[in-house]
Design an enzyme around this catalytic site. Structure first.
Site, PDB file in Angstrom:
ATOM      1  N   ASP A  18       4.511  -1.735  11.548  1.00 46.20           N
ATOM      2  CA  ASP A  18       5.894  -2.099  11.822  1.00 46.20           C
ATOM      3  C   ASP A  18       6.652  -0.852  12.307  1.00 46.20           C
ATOM      4  O   ASP A  18       6.640   0.165  11.631  1.00 46.20           O
ATOM      5  CB  ASP A  18       6.500  -2.619  10.505  1.00 46.20           C
ATOM      6  CG  ASP A  18       7.650  -3.557  10.745  1.00 46.20           C
ATOM      7  OD1 ASP A  18       8.260  -3.452  11.827  1.00 46.20           O
ATOM      8  OD2 ASP A  18       7.935  -4.381   9.864  1.00 46.20           O
ATOM      9  N   SER A  48       0.821  -1.217   0.000  1.00 46.04           N
ATOM     10  CA  SER A  48       0.000   0.000   0.000  1.00 46.04           C
ATOM     11  C   SER A  48       0.850   1.259   0.000  1.00 46.04           C
ATOM     12  O   SER A  48       0.362   2.337  -0.280  1.00 46.04           O
ATOM     13  CB  SER A  48      -0.922   0.005   1.202  1.00 46.04           C
ATOM     14  OG  SER A  48      -0.166  -0.190   2.357  1.00 46.04           O
ATOM     15  N   LEU A  85      -3.158   0.142  11.994  1.00 51.52           N
ATOM     16  CA  LEU A  85      -3.129  -0.365  13.353  1.00 51.52           C
ATOM     17  C   LEU A  85      -1.863  -1.180  13.584  1.00 51.52           C
ATOM     18  O   LEU A  85      -1.572  -2.101  12.843  1.00 51.52           O
ATOM     19  CB  LEU A  85      -4.359  -1.233  13.623  1.00 51.52           C
ATOM     20  CG  LEU A  85      -5.706  -0.603  13.237  1.00 51.52           C
ATOM     21  CD1 LEU A  85      -6.857  -1.442  13.765  1.00 51.52           C
ATOM     22  CD2 LEU A  85      -5.848   0.821  13.740  1.00 51.52           C
TER      23      LEU A  85
END
Lengths: 342, 252
Positions: free
Chosen positions: B152, B130, B149
């Protein structure tokens, strides 16, 4: 005419594209990591403050090599193209040093890296239309305010270059450069493996692109990598250039050729007769050529090597690597971090 | 159906896929060249593959329904499944880079659709990066909510450009979000929480939601409770750091 260097900026990464804003107040350059930087030229005239004025980050494509940067004719937008098939149209802000955050549109449709951008504009269409060339060997026409694709021209196929040039299957000859002829709706297109240039004519009211003429250059294997039109004289200047050429006396090659006939009077593509000028006919003659090329005569085998070098350099840098499933699985199995654990 | 019965990765008692067969590395390099298919443009996204209930044929010209929620880095899909019942008429998509995890979510959604007929038809998942391909999936202003949410954290400074929230990437998220759309971020890493907040705070196209608005929004509560990562943090008694911002028109 004489140029002089009035200010230097250094970039940490290799610079891949540059553009000067239409008002001449800002220089934008893109690096290999996909960041576009902006330098304010306003203060450069007064020689002080110049040194500490650093380039500021303005926008970024996520870790993709930016191949071309272009300002729209009205100066409202800055357009950037990358190797991830994308063209991004960003509103050029009032304070560019604070970043350009408002994206007007994305022009999506190319199926390979986008290599070059240019604007076609006339007095009836002052805001202009964007044309882009790509590794998928198409030239596309865009409406930048909506990002919609208006027309696609499969240059290689339409110009009938396929039969004569196709060797093997990987020959989707990339478009290497685009250049619009000022005050007319013609576009000069340089393609890998074509000895010469393709002229496209762009119908701005119908929003279509079509092939007007293929101009071949006889006598030597001249495959242009870049071209620019001069405003007044109706000339198209083309360069075939490469640096770091291995195995030859000269490490770099530059060859300049000129096509004439782009005068306003012969706008009609049917009657238009371009002429490839001989070396002694170009403005400045041998003297200029020697200055630009280093020498007047270029050996044939150097040309061939150069064309090949340009091709490999472009595909190494811009074309996405395709690995087979087996190869990927093998790489996963032989991963280093897992080995040390065992 | 026959196929799912024969699949050893799917639990016989619940019909849901078993996570242990879909283990993947915790991290994936977003910078590497991707080798999965990417739609050329938003109009090339095949809605009938993702939402067969809403789009029975692949001809979608007549329908104006579009994906409105995107869960970026959806992981094992906990949030999507909670949202699915909360907004049954809203199309939402999870985007995940790790192939095995995407495969798990795909199986999980299919199994849930079988177990609860008529439900969970509005959620789907796609394997994509994305950070590179948001504009290939969504038109300008198409989304009304985006979720990030427990992303990383990428602690090393050298790797900060791999973080999914950054000033430059926010430009693209602002493009995909309509004015008034909301971006939800949460993490259990304080350093990353501060980073995400700082990026959003300094961006001219985002403004923070007030405490009142946060309380009134039913989705906010799900951020820490619905996802697998969130539950793990809660189990261990960890802290979470949240930043919820609204897309606004930039001041001229």
């Amino acid at each position: 005419m004489k140029f002089s260097n009035f200010s230097n900026r250094s970039s940490e990464k290799r610079v891949t594209a540059v553009a000067l804003s239409n008002d001449g107040l800002h220089v934008c350059f893109a690096d290999k990591f996909g960041v576009v930087w902006v330098v304010d030229l306003d203060s450069v005239d007064s020689n002080q403050a110049l040194v500490n004025k650093k380039a500021a980050q303005m926008l970024a494509h996520y870790c993709s090599i930016i191949t071309s940067l272009e300002f729209s004719p009205d100066g409202r937008f800055i357009v950037s193209a990358d190797r991830d098939f994308k063209i991004r149209v960003t509103v050029f802000p009032k304070k560019p040093l604070d970043g350009a955050h408002e994206i007007q549109s994305f022009c999506l449709g190319h199926t390979e890296f986008v290599s070059c951008l240019a604007f076609v504009s006339t007095s009836e269409y002052p805001q202009g239309f964007l044309v882009s060339g790509s590794g998928d060997s198409t030239v596309r026409l865009w409406n930048i305010s909506s990002g919609s694709l208006l027309d696609t021209c499969e240059v290689e196929m339409k110009a009938g270059l396929l039969e004569s040039n196709r060797r093997g299957e990987d020959c989707n000859s990339a478009i290497t450069d685009l250049c619009t002829i000022p005050d007319c709706t013609m576009i000069a297109v340089a393609i890998q493996s074509l000895q010469g240039i393709v002229l496209l004519s762009c119908d701005l009211s119908a929003r279509t692109l079509s092939i007007a003429k293929v101009v071949s250059i006889m006598g030597e294997t001249f495959i242009p990598t870049s071209s620019r039109a001069s405003f007044s004289a109706g000339l198209l200047w083309m360069v075939s250039g490469v640096s770091n050429l291995r195995g030859f006396d000269h490490h770099s090659l530059a060859r300049v050729r000129v096509i004439s006939g782009f005068n306003k009077s012969n706008l009609d593509p049917q009657e238009f007769e371009p002429i490839v000028l001989e070396d002694n006919e170009i403005p400045g003659g041998y003297k200029l050529l020697e200055k630009l090329q280093g020498s007047v005569v270029v050996e044939e085998k150097v040309f061939l090597a150069a064309a090949e070098a340009v091709k490999t350099a472009m595909s190494n840098l811009l074309v996405k690597k395709q690995y087979s499933v087996e190869k990927r699985e093998f790489r996963k199995r032989t991963r280093n971090d897992r080995k040390t654990k065992q | 159906m026959l196929e799912t019965k024969a699949n050893p990765n799917i639990s016989k008692s619940t019909g849901l896929p078993r996570k242990r067969f879909y283990r993947a590395r915790a991290h994936s390099n977003p910078l590497s060249d991707s080798h999965f298919p990417v739609p050329i443009s938003p109009s090339h996204v095949d809605y009938s593959l993702h939402y067969p209930h809403f789009f029975p044929s692949s001809d979608q010209s007549d329908s104006s329904k579009k994906i409105q929620f995107a869960d970026i880095g959806c992981g094992f899909g906990g949030l999507l499944i909670s949202l699915s019942t909360l907004f049954p008429e809203t199309l939402m998509i999870g985007m995940e880079l790790r192939d095995k995890v995407t495969e798990y979510v795909k199986e999980r959604i299919l199994a849930l659709r079988v177990a609860n007929p008529g439900q969970n038809q509005n959620i789907s998942v796609t394997r994509t990066n994305s950070m590179k391909y948001i504009p290939n999936y969504f038109e300008k202003g198409q989304l009304s909510k985006m979720f990030f949410l427990f992303p990383d954290p990428h602690f090393k400074e050298k790797n900060h450009r791999r973080r999914v929230i950054s000033t430059h990437l926010l430009d693209e998220y602002a493009y995909a979000l309509g004015v008034g759309g909301i971006i939800y971020t949460i993490t259990d890493v304080e350093e990353l929480g501060e980073w995400m907040k700082a990026c959003l705070e300094s961006h001219p196209m985002f403004e923070a939601l007030t405490e009142k608005e946060l309380e009134a929004d039913p989705v906010v509560e799900l951020l820490s409770s619905a996802t697998e990562e969130g539950q793990k943090v809660a189990r261990n008694g960890g802290q979470t750091f949240r930043a919820v911002y609204r897309r606004v028109t930039p001041p001229l």
